[in-house]
Write a protein that holds these residues in place. Structure first.
Motif, PDB file in Angstrom:
ATOM      1  N   ALA A   1       0.844  -1.197   0.000  1.00 41.36           N
ATOM      2  CA  ALA A   1       0.000   0.000   0.000  1.00 41.36           C
ATOM      3  C   ALA A   1       0.882   1.251   0.000  1.00 41.36           C
ATOM      4  N   THR A   2       1.937   1.212   0.786  1.00 42.24           N
ATOM      5  CA  THR A   2       2.846   2.355   0.857  1.00 42.24           C
ATOM      6  C   THR A   2       3.475   2.617  -0.497  1.00 42.24           C
ATOM      7  N   LYS A   3       3.850   1.525  -1.176  1.00 45.02           N
ATOM      8  CA  LYS A   3       4.466   1.633  -2.493  1.00 45.02           C
ATOM      9  C   LYS A   3       3.526   2.369  -3.440  1.00 45.02           C
ATOM     10  N   LYS A   4       2.258   1.935  -3.367  1.00 42.83           N
ATOM     11  CA  LYS A   4       1.249   2.534  -4.234  1.00 42.83           C
ATOM     12  C   LYS A   4       1.176   4.036  -3.967  1.00 42.83           C
ATOM     13  N   SER A   5       1.095   4.381  -2.658  1.00 44.71           N
ATOM     14  CA  SER A   5       0.964   5.798  -2.329  1.00 44.71           C
ATOM     15  C   SER A   5       2.234   6.559  -2.705  1.00 44.71           C
ATOM     16  N   LYS A   6       3.368   5.828  -2.639  1.00 47.82           N
ATOM     17  CA  LYS A   6       4.617   6.478  -3.019  1.00 47.82           C
ATOM     18  C   LYS A   6       4.611   6.815  -4.509  1.00 47.82           C
ATOM     19  N   ALA A   7       4.121   5.842  -5.251  1.00 46.63           N
ATOM     20  CA  ALA A   7       4.034   6.058  -6.697  1.00 46.63           C
ATOM     21  C   ALA A   7       3.172   7.288  -6.979  1.00 46.63           C
ATOM     22  N   GLY A   8       2.055   7.403  -6.253  1.00 49.06           N
ATOM     23  CA  GLY A   8       1.147   8.557  -6.396  1.00 49.06           C
ATOM     24  C   GLY A   8       1.881   9.861  -6.080  1.00 49.06           C
ATOM     25  N   LEU A   9       2.682   9.797  -5.021  1.00 48.64           N
ATOM     26  CA  LEU A   9       3.418  10.972  -4.554  1.00 48.64           C
ATOM     27  C   LEU A   9       4.412  11.441  -5.617  1.00 48.64           C
ATOM     28  N   MET A  10       5.089  10.432  -6.193  1.00 43.95           N
ATOM     29  CA  MET A  10       6.062  10.727  -7.252  1.00 43.95           C
ATOM     30  C   MET A  10       5.376  11.484  -8.396  1.00 43.95           C
ATOM     31  N   LYS A  11       4.216  10.974  -8.739  1.00 41.92           N
ATOM     32  CA  LYS A  11       3.446  11.561  -9.845  1.00 41.92           C
ATOM     33  C   LYS A  11       3.153  13.029  -9.524  1.00 41.92           C
TER      34      LYS A  11
ATOM     35  N   GLN B   1      11.203   5.796   1.351  1.00 39.40           N
ATOM     36  CA  GLN B   1      12.062   5.381   0.251  1.00 39.40           C
ATOM     37  C   GLN B   1      12.357   3.895   0.279  1.00 39.40           C
ATOM     38  N   LYS B   2      12.471   3.335   1.456  1.00 38.93           N
ATOM     39  CA  LYS B   2      12.815   1.909   1.533  1.00 38.93           C
ATOM     40  C   LYS B   2      11.790   1.154   2.365  1.00 38.93           C
ATOM     41  N   PRO B   3      10.762   0.693   1.782  1.00 41.48           N
ATOM     42  CA  PRO B   3       9.764  -0.060   2.540  1.00 41.48           C
ATOM     43  C   PRO B   3      10.349  -1.364   3.085  1.00 41.48           C
ATOM     44  N   SER B   4      11.444  -1.835   2.505  1.00 42.60           N
ATOM     45  CA  SER B   4      12.035  -3.105   2.949  1.00 42.60           C
ATOM     46  C   SER B   4      12.656  -2.955   4.344  1.00 42.60           C
ATOM     47  N   ASN B   5      12.768  -1.768   4.847  1.00 44.04           N
ATOM     48  CA  ASN B   5      13.250  -1.518   6.205  1.00 44.04           C
ATOM     49  C   ASN B   5      12.451  -2.275   7.260  1.00 44.04           C
ATOM     50  N   LEU B   6      11.248  -2.564   6.948  1.00 45.95           N
ATOM     51  CA  LEU B   6      10.334  -3.157   7.918  1.00 45.95           C
ATOM     52  C   LEU B   6      10.530  -4.663   8.074  1.00 45.95           C
ATOM     53  N   LYS B   7      11.457  -5.229   7.359  1.00 43.80           N
ATOM     54  CA  LYS B   7      11.717  -6.672   7.422  1.00 43.80           C
ATOM     55  C   LYS B   7      12.061  -7.091   8.854  1.00 43.80           C
ATOM     56  N   LEU B   8      11.536  -8.234   9.225  1.00 38.63           N
ATOM     57  CA  LEU B   8      11.824  -8.739  10.578  1.00 38.63           C
ATOM     58  C   LEU B   8      12.745  -9.936  10.499  1.00 38.63           C
ATOM     59  N   THR B   9      13.564 -10.111  11.527  1.00 36.26           N
ATOM     60  CA  THR B   9      14.370 -11.334  11.571  1.00 36.26           C
ATOM     61  C   THR B   9      13.852 -12.200  12.709  1.00 36.26           C
ATOM     62  N   GLN B  10      13.469 -13.414  12.396  1.00 36.12           N
ATOM     63  CA  GLN B  10      12.923 -14.341  13.376  1.00 36.12           C
ATOM     64  C   GLN B  10      13.990 -14.810  14.328  1.00 36.12           C
ATOM     65  N   HIS B  11      15.181 -14.964  13.796  1.00 36.67           N
ATOM     66  CA  HIS B  11      16.297 -15.531  14.535  1.00 36.67           C
ATOM     67  C   HIS B  11      16.454 -14.840  15.895  1.00 36.67           C
ATOM     68  N   TYR B  12      16.365 -13.587  15.918  1.00 36.63           N
ATOM     69  CA  TYR B  12      16.526 -12.781  17.118  1.00 36.63           C
ATOM     70  C   TYR B  12      15.626 -13.242  18.247  1.00 36.63           C
ATOM     71  N   LEU B  13      14.392 -13.509  17.893  1.00 44.28           N
ATOM     72  CA  LEU B  13      13.378 -13.837  18.882  1.00 44.28           C
ATOM     73  C   LEU B  13      13.760 -15.065  19.716  1.00 44.28           C
ATOM     74  N   TYR B  14      14.100 -16.148  19.072  1.00 48.71           N
ATOM     75  CA  TYR B  14      14.369 -17.374  19.819  1.00 48.71           C
ATOM     76  C   TYR B  14      15.723 -17.357  20.498  1.00 48.71           C
ATOM     77  N   GLY B  15      16.726 -17.197  19.651  1.00 49.24           N
ATOM     78  CA  GLY B  15      18.094 -17.309  20.168  1.00 49.24           C
ATOM     79  C   GLY B  15      18.293 -16.413  21.381  1.00 49.24           C
ATOM     80  N   LYS B  16      17.903 -15.178  21.230  1.00 55.53           N
ATOM     81  CA  LYS B  16      18.139 -14.219  22.285  1.00 55.53           C
ATOM     82  C   LYS B  16      17.239 -14.485  23.496  1.00 55.53           C
ATOM     83  N   SER B  17      15.982 -14.851  23.205  1.00 56.46           N
ATOM     84  CA  SER B  17      15.074 -15.030  24.337  1.00 56.46           C
ATOM     85  C   SER B  17      15.538 -16.198  25.198  1.00 56.46           C
ATOM     86  N   ASN B  18      16.122 -17.224  24.581  1.00 54.90           N
ATOM     87  CA  ASN B  18      16.569 -18.361  25.371  1.00 54.90           C
ATOM     88  C   ASN B  18      17.845 -18.074  26.121  1.00 54.90           C
TER      89      ASN B  18
END
Ligand SMILES: Nc1ncnc2c1ncn2[C@@H]1O[C@H](COP(=O)(O)OP(=O)(O)O)[C@@H](O)[C@H]1O
Ligand SMILES: [Mg+2]
Lengths: 389, 245
Positions: A132-142, A172-189
């Protein structure tokens, strides 16, 4: 002077007894390392799950290194499949709903599936949001392009005052929102070990000093050297203080080794002052020492000394913070307050995890000192059994 | 003679079993007092009551005029227990040094005392060895050396000659004789008649009773026999008879 003589003797005896040395200085490190790795190894658990009619994109999102997915080609009963194939769970999509069935024989695996599915759902939502953000970004560019167009048509004097519009950075970078699962387990344990470390630390110091000092006085009695000692003009209190200072030094060395090992080898972070940690451990060791000496009065052999462990040492673990004392029944809380390890572990937790200063743990520290005093007095009384004056 | 130790009317029971029956004795300076009797007669129990390690049920013990138990008096007593109470992981020298320091032997006299006492029992060569490597006889000798370490005025020795070969035994008796001459008082227990003959004064003990006492010569004369073993047998019999009466 006589105290020093006895202290020195205990020291020499101790350092010539290689097994006891190993028990005091190596065994705690061994046990701590073992616990460290045991609590880490949880991250290697893999849960088998069966799926039916779940979109392959969602399956892909659910999948991670703790999950093994088995796609079913036909509509089978979730319960039957779990039973037959020993799966930890089964995911099925019917009428737009995701139905998850857990075997729940291993809560660990159930937890992994729960978290994975939840994570997958969140991820899917984030993706949608990003789209959705990408779409709105495209609109913004226009819109921006149109703005430039208008700007060009304006006289130069005005156009200079209009700032160049740019898209907000986070867009500019919607991919910033990527999560890493690894953190959750390894660190929590691994942080579970960290949470429990103050308790383990207190317990190790307490247990080994209790055992060794108790047995040593017992041996002194059984080999008749205590009688021989009491046939000299030594005071009973000098024997007790000699033992306390002899094993006190041993306890300082032991504590220092354990604490340094935790920091530099296991990489545990101690937020508060290391000196306060050492001080608390030392006070706890002195209580263990005086308790061990006192209890040995009631043991006729080393075996009987060991029999005191389930009565005196083991119950203390339960009240040392493994189970939150505040949630216990009233009478159990009362019991906690007569356990030295309760105060020791609580003070250590505060310093190691909450960065408490020494003045903040003075109440617990004073409680430990009271125990020490009580047991020193009891020891003096106990010694009367061997010589009346 | 000046009485160093007096035991008056001491009774002692363990688990309701009477072990000592009305024990009376006096040990004096310049004198070796021997307690003789078979194993189980109650010799060690008497010694422990003297040392204040056991409390008499009845009666009392005084040493140098002080009622026992008394911590300060222990400074003047050299004690050797029946079982060798030694620190096995320490060397002979370290054992001697440990007890010397407990008795407050001065630093400048420490080595001199250690060498001297070890010399009395021929142990100088073995002082560097750990006690765990000692033979039974060597342990006995080290125990005896320890009892001499602070140059005590009273020696209380429980079976000091067990496991010691005849030559060294002679040497030890000569040494004890010398101490007695110097004015020390010595109490020893033994179940060996040869040792008994060395004593100035003898107490014969049987089943917690003192059956007879006197110097070896006077006892032989009194019972009209030519050795102490027969004195013991005769005295035992007459004691039994008087018990039955
Ligand atoms: N602490 C004790 N508890 C019970 N009985 C004891 C104790 N000490 C000695 N006895 C008993 O007292 C008796 C005399 O022992 P002891 O004085 O050691 O004899 P001795 O030294 O002449 O061989 C023995 O029958 C022994 O079993
Ligand atoms: Mg005996």
């Amino acid at each position: 002077m006589r105290i020093l003589t006895i202290t020195k003797r205990i020291f020499v005896e101790m350092f010539r007894d290689k097994r006891t040395l190993a028990l005091m200085f190596v065994a705690p490190l061994f046990i701590l390392s073992l616990m460290y790795f045991l609590f880490q190894s949880n991250t290697n658990t893999v849960a088998d799950i069966g799926t039916y009619n779940v979109s392959s994109s969602l399956v892909k999102t659910i999948d991670n290194k703790h999950i093994k997915i088995h796609k079913m080609s036909s509509d089978v009963s979730a319960k039957k499949t779990i039973r037959d194939k020993d799966y930890a769970g089964f995911i099925k999509k019917t009428d737009g709903r995701l139905i998850v069935t857990y075997q729940n024989a291993d809560q660990n695996k159930t937890g992994i599936i729960k978290k994975s599915v939840q994570m997958a759902l969140i991820k899917t939502q984030i993706k949608e949001l990003a789209a959705a953000t990408k779409k709105s970004k495209a609109g913004l560019m226009k819109m921006q392009a149109q703005l430039q167009q208008i700007k060009k048509q304006l006289p130069a004097s005005i156009s200079g005052r209009i700032p160049a519009a740019s898209a907000p950075k986070n867009m500019q970078k919607p991919s910033n929102l990527k999560l890493t699962q690894h953190y959750l387990y390894g660190k929590s344990n691994s942080s579970f070990f960290t949470t429990m470390l103050p308790v383990f630390l207190g317990f190790m110091v307490f247990f080994f000093v209790f055992l060794i000092s108790g047995i040593s006085l017992l041996n002194e009695r059984n080999s008749r050297t205590l009688d021989r000692l009491l046939a000299t003009p030594v005071k009973r209190s000098e024997i007790i203080y000699g033992y306390l200072s002899g094993y006190g030094v041993v306890a300082i060395i032991q504590t220092a080794i354990i604490v340094l090992f935790c920091i530099y080898v296991l990489g545990i972070e101690i937020l508060g002052s290391i000196w306060v940690v050492l001080l608390i451990c030392f006070a706890l060791a002195m209580v263990a020492l005086s308790m061990g000496l006192f209890v040995s009065t009631f043991a006729a052999s080393e075996f009987q000394m060991v029999q005191f462990i389930p009565i005196i040492v083991i119950p203390q673990i339960f009240f040392s913070g493994l189970i939150p004392v505040a949630n216990m029944a009233g009478w159990l809380q009362a019991i906690a307050h007569i356990m030295p390890l309760y105060y020791g572990a609580s003070a250590l937790t505060d310093v190691i995890q909450k960065q408490a200063s020494f003045s903040a743990v003075i109440p617990q520290f004073s409680a430990i000192l009271v125990f020490l005093l009580v047991f020193i007095v009891l020891n003096m009384i106990g010694m009367r059994k061997y010589r009346k004056v | 003679m000046d009485a160093v130790v007096t035991v008056t009317h001491v009774d002692k029971s363990f688990n309701k079993k009477r072990i000592l029956h009305d024990v009376n004795l006096t040990a004096s300076a310049h004198e070796i007092l021997g307690l003789i009797g078979p194993s189980g007669a109650g010799k060690t129990t008497i010694i422990k009551n003297i040392m204040g390690m056991e409390q008499p049920d009845d009666g009392e013990v005084t040493i140098f005029g002080n009622k026992m138990p008394n911590r300060q008096v222990l400074q003047r007593i050299g004690f050797m227990a029946q079982d060798d109470a030694l620190y096995d992981s320490l060397t002979g020298r370290e054992n001697l040094k440990f007890f010397a320091q407990l008795f407050g032997v001065k630093k400048d006299q420490l080595n001199e005392r250690i060498e001297y006492t070890a010399g009395v029992v021929n142990l100088n060569q073995d002082l560097g060895k750990r006690v765990s490597n000692y033979s039974g006889g060597m342990k006995r000798r080290l125990s005896l050396a320890i009892s001499l370490i602070q140059d005590p005025d009273l020696l209380v020795l429980d079976e000091p000659t067990v496991g010691i070969d005849p030559e060294l035994r002679r040497q030890i008796w000569d040494e004890l004789r010398k101490y007695a001459k110097d004015g020390k008082s010595i109490i020893i227990t033994t179940h060996v008649m040869e040792d008994a003959a060395e004593c100035d004064e003898l107490l014969m003990i049987r089943e917690g009773h003192i059956i007879t006492h006197g110097s070896p010569d006077s006892l032989e004369k009194e019972y009209n026999v030519d050795n102490l073993e027969q004195v013991f047998l005769k005295a035992g019999k007459s004691n039994e008879n008087s018990d039955n009466n």
